[in-house]
Design a protein around this motif. Sequence first.
Motif, PDB file in Angstrom:
ATOM      1  N   VAL A  77     -37.610  79.739  39.462  1.00  0.00           N
ATOM      2  CA  VAL A  77     -36.834  78.746  38.707  1.00  0.00           C
ATOM      3  C   VAL A  77     -36.929  79.020  37.205  1.00  0.00           C
ATOM      4  O   VAL A  77     -35.971  78.802  36.465  1.00  0.00           O
ATOM      5  CB  VAL A  77     -37.308  77.321  39.065  1.00  0.00           C
ATOM      6  N   LEU A  97     -29.727  77.427  43.598  1.00  0.00           N
ATOM      7  CA  LEU A  97     -30.808  76.569  44.097  1.00  0.00           C
ATOM      8  C   LEU A  97     -30.518  76.141  45.531  1.00  0.00           C
ATOM      9  O   LEU A  97     -31.403  76.189  46.394  1.00  0.00           O
ATOM     10  CB  LEU A  97     -30.984  75.342  43.207  1.00  0.00           C
ATOM     11  N   VAL A 124     -37.970  73.657  45.749  1.00  0.00           N
ATOM     12  CA  VAL A 124     -36.561  73.730  45.362  1.00  0.00           C
ATOM     13  C   VAL A 124     -35.894  72.368  45.513  1.00  0.00           C
ATOM     14  O   VAL A 124     -35.092  71.962  44.668  1.00  0.00           O
ATOM     15  CB  VAL A 124     -35.828  74.838  46.146  1.00  0.00           C
TER      16      VAL A 124
END
Length: 140
Positions: A77, A97, A124
């Motif tokens: 991320v 994502l 996530v």
Amino acid sequence: MAENPMWNRPGSVPSAGAPATQQSDLPLPDPASADAKVGQRTVAEVTELVEEIRLALSQGYEMPEFHEGVQAAYQWVLGQSPAPFTGRTGIPDRDQLRAEDDAAVEAMRTGTRRKFANGVQHAVMWVRGQTEEQPWFWAR
């Protein structure tokens, strides 16, 4: 791309239909962009968690497979490593994502490292704002 203005940073993968550009090594988020969001979380929030994980490891914490997945997801991320399942690089946008979340769910069904996949999927989901339950915890 309003959700994630950092999608086109060096090392990122453009979303489907976006023009491809030359990519370099995986970038670290710009500290000046700490308020920038990835999904529904700020870069600062995720950075703080990655730093806490590093601290835990430096103090001898033996990370279970679930937390290995959480760490892998958070590092992706922030653009510090490829996505654990899709292999995408760079700071992800909303669609990336979701694709990683879906890939982790599939890995939980068919893979051998189900706890790792579960950690990725939970991390996530948290980044996406699908849950308020942040999956990293460490009892010092």
